[in-house]
Design an enzyme around this catalytic site. Sequence first.
Site, PDB file in Angstrom:
ATOM      1  CG  HIS A   1      15.358 -41.501 -52.887  1.00  0.00           C
ATOM      2  ND1 HIS A   1      14.646 -40.431 -53.445  1.00  0.00           N
ATOM      3  CD2 HIS A   1      15.787 -42.288 -54.124  1.00  0.00           C
ATOM      4  CE1 HIS A   1      14.557 -40.639 -54.876  1.00  0.00           C
ATOM      5  NE2 HIS A   1      15.079 -41.819 -55.068  1.00  0.00           N
TER       6      HIS A   1
ATOM      7  CD  GLU B   1      18.615 -40.727 -55.247  1.00  0.00           C
ATOM      8  OE1 GLU B   1      17.693 -40.002 -55.586  1.00  0.00           O
ATOM      9  OE2 GLU B   1      19.186 -41.492 -55.957  1.00  0.00           O
ATOM     10  CD  GLU B   2      15.463 -38.018 -57.331  1.00  0.00           C
ATOM     11  OE1 GLU B   2      16.646 -37.524 -57.929  1.00  0.00           O
ATOM     12  OE2 GLU B   2      14.598 -38.792 -57.309  1.00  0.00           O
TER      13      GLU B   2
ATOM     14  CG  ASP C   1      13.148 -41.229 -58.790  1.00  0.00           C
ATOM     15  OD1 ASP C   1      13.937 -40.832 -59.795  1.00  0.00           O
ATOM     16  OD2 ASP C   1      13.619 -41.769 -57.508  1.00  0.00           O
TER      17      ASP C   1
ATOM     18  CG  HIS D   1      13.948 -37.404 -62.610  1.00  0.00           C
ATOM     19  ND1 HIS D   1      15.072 -36.819 -62.189  1.00  0.00           N
ATOM     20  CD2 HIS D   1      13.889 -38.252 -61.671  1.00  0.00           C
ATOM     21  CE1 HIS D   1      15.553 -37.186 -61.328  1.00  0.00           C
ATOM     22  NE2 HIS D   1      15.014 -38.337 -60.758  1.00  0.00           N
TER      23      HIS D   1
ATOM     24  CG  ASP E   1      15.971 -45.226 -56.693  1.00  0.00           C
ATOM     25  OD1 ASP E   1      16.882 -44.488 -56.226  1.00  0.00           O
ATOM     26  OD2 ASP E   1      14.896 -44.754 -56.953  1.00  0.00           O
TER      27      ASP E   1
END
Lengths: 356, 338, 370
Positions: free
Chosen positions: B63, B198-199, B164, B307, B221
């Site tokens: 992503h 995606e998130e 990410d 994150h 990922d």
Amino acid sequence: MTEILPFLKNLLSAPGLSGNEASVRNLIEDAWRPLTDELSVSRLGSLHGLRRGSGPGPRPSLLLAAHMDAIGMLVTGVVEGFLRIGSIGGVDARVLPGQPVTVHARRDLPGVIVQPPPHLLPAEYREAPVPLEYLLVDTGLLPDEVERLVRPGALVSFAQPPIELGGEVLVGHTLDDRASVAAITHCLQELQGRALSWDVWAVATVQEEETFGGAITSAFQLRPSLAVAIDVTFAASPGSPSHNTFPLGKGLTMGWGPNIHPALHQAFKELADRLEIPYKLEPIPRQSGTDAFAMQVVAEGIPTMVVGIPLRYMHTPVEMVSLKDITRVGRLLAEFAAQLDDRFMEKLSYETTNAK
Amino acid sequence: MKSLIQKLVETTGPSGYETQVRAIVRTEVEHLADELRVDNMGNLIVRRGQGGPGGLKIMLAAHMDEIGVMASHIDERGYVRFQPVGGVFRQNCIGGRVRFLDGTAGVIGVERQDDPSKLPTLDQMFIDVGATSRKDCPVRVGDVAAFDRPFTDLGKRLVSKAMDDRIGVAVLVETLRQLAAQAIQSPHQVYMVFSVQEEVGLRGATAAAYGVDPDLGLAVDVTDSGDTPKGIRMEVSLGKGPAIKVRDSYILSDPRVVNWMVETAEKAGLPYQLEILDRGGTDAHAIQLTHAGVPAGCLSIPCRYIHSPSEMVDYDDVLQAVRLLVELLRQPVDLGAL
Amino acid sequence: MKQPTQSDRRLLRNSGPPRLGAAQIRLLERLCNACSVSGDEGEVRAIVLEQVRPYGEMKIDTLGNVLFTHPGQDQDRVRVMLAAHMDEVGFMLTNDEGEGIFRFDTVGSIDVRQLAGKPLWVGSEHVPGVIGAKPIHHTTADERKHSFSLDALRIDVAPGNGGKVKVGDRATFATSFTRLGPSLRAKALDDRLGVVTLIELIKHAPPNIDLQAAFTVQEEVGLRGARVAAYAFDPQMAVALDSTPANDLPPMDGDEDSENTRYNSRLGAGPAIYLSDAATIADPRLVRHFIETAEAAHIPYQIRQPGGGATDAGAIHKQRAGIPSLSVSVPGRYAHTPMGISRLEDWKNTLALVYTALTRLTPQVLENDR
């Protein structure tokens, strides 16, 4: 002729945890082979058994779904010969300490889930229920052997053998939802040698306990005209609120709510009345938590129905179900399938259903 | 590969606003693609290979979007209130910096906290872009920003925001490059999907998987690691190779796909780890449930501090991931029966 | 009933823009007073069918969505799906305790603090009932600090009437529609406002679009109707017509510095265009088109604050290989409570904005990559 009790007990001997259902699927396949015209496996591993109808093509079809996957655990790590575990499906950690399990490693290893002594646990769990990540599986083997045989990802299933109680009651793990698989099997037996206008798909779905993945993809592949999910529901038992539960062994339940097509519910109700099969209406105000929830919104939408088999102690290794209710459901499904004709879909029209 | 990674991670592209990232990816891959298109969600879909005997239609997904924030209100003095885009942790915001799509930079401030033991909520925070009034504030309601930290090369380890999943994007780009450079004629029809959103719920991959309708799916990922002080208990560590995902909280990987990846890695002598993650999900979940079902799994890059604005990966893990993917794609696949 | 011919349809179809006059307000009143809890949308559906049947092809799908299509006439048409949901939040009776008293559960999201002491309509006959509450005389001050729990509340239709309703019946707040100056007060303005808007757009469908109108079911319990409707329609783009909360009251937290920064939308500020909610990030191409339309046609509009909430667009945009989607809503205070309030002017401007944006729609709007 498959006798339901031995068949069901046999199903409980296969792990078939969500995502790895092959072991139980093979057993169901053996039982369904003489009862169906065609057997196939979906891309995610669901079992599709077709009883072909004799009506002119293209024939409408009825899909009967029960999920064959089991909840359980998997190994997340190996610590000095003990196994750390995570869950597959909704497992209440409080029922785990002291449970016999099977670790499906390089070979199947018997084990027991143990609660570590209090002084080894974080302070807050010395008296309180111990969460899953602090429980361990002890196989009795020495650490180097465990290292050799077991890696993270190995599945751990409940090893509680089924117990027959008087009054045609069976106790075991994974009666959710293999009791319904048995009901569908009984239905197929009842349909042996009987004329069918519609195609009937008996489907043992995968991954209901995690993603409803089997229901979603099988319904998409098969595009039935109607879909019925058969699942266990809450039987009255200590601790469960009485207004939300149903008596064990006194009949099946029929779902009612947005997840159920009202005319389908009505058709099942009228049939059960005619056959004098006992049932109760089960109000489902929102989502049914069954394969029907997934199947209803596949592609252009499918009329769905939820049939419930009351069960005590759901998601424990000592689930309790009445064989009488299983055969009642099987019989009702068979009679429903047998009476489907080319006029049935008209009953589902909302223009006639809601003449307000 | 480090300069590609740096270029990707330093680009601003929160969920729904991946255009700038997509432009970079496009430049990197268009000469390597047999077919390239952008679908209705904004996914960049690249096909390489026609497929042949023993071949499958394989979809790989990484992503392009990152977590970020979206301006929800500009007050009279020009302070910007915001909503999270994707899974934003409060503790990672305090003292943080953000960068809007147009380059505007801002600092995250907090209302006064009368109880210092409590973590402020996101609506007790605001972004200060240096404006003095609503009128002179360059930010409008709806503008999006990403967290802003520069890429840092620690040698063996790489640190940046948006590892990410720009690291996954980089892995797919590099895999394509290697297939071309090594003149590999894969028996498979390979779809590299650089997905969006995606998130916020695997939205791009859901649509892309429907459109591609693959025989097999793999997400690339990041995943957590269990190797930091008093960290989560997980068997995956940085530097021990890419992780083959057994399960996370969204997917039970198809056991055949897991076996295929394990056997291929072992045969080729490539390092790998087995991953069980008790939270989080990837595009693999969306691929698995499309159409009549797709055998699916995920190749994960172990990553610390996911994150946060300083996500850390091991460069060797990244290179090994590329090697494994090339190995997986060069040979015919027979998944066998479930 | 005889199917309308092509020329009938041209006669029926007004060629001018839609207007919200007395007739439309009466229609809104009928719809708001009708009871259609998620999964039981028959009453509203019957009214919708009666309104739209003469205007095009129509079918009801297996979930109860009304799917209406009307092809345009122009050369370069865009296939547009418009969705408005027929269902409202409400209740379902779950256990009969005798003497006219029933346990119940909520359907859709309702704050349990809104329930005590309210009159209801129960079942298809709108049998009157109440959710009672313990008399204050029997409560302690301490007790009054805690909400009534859903478990403690009951629906009561009075002794002797228990036979008129049954377990499984749905119930709604017993609110009759009324005008309050510039405002409309009713239950289910979410989304009967959208339903009337969609009916009017059907009656005035511009020739440059192939119109696919979905009157959806079960939006309040997971956007379920819209999902299958979008799959069936497979449109080029979609617009959801809904209501959005206007939480634009003054701060009540006792702090002088407080500013209401999370109003979501404001009453009187016009149709609310969504950029992002919990389920959808709007397609920027459609956002641009609608904002440009509003500015060019001088229609007031506001940007709905990003944050929580969802509309049918949440289900639609992820269907098939992805569908560019946008939501436009009428702001409303107190949604999902017995009495919601919206401004007539906001509703008029919403209809005007959507209509005008549709007339200006060309394939070029979706030409560039998202």
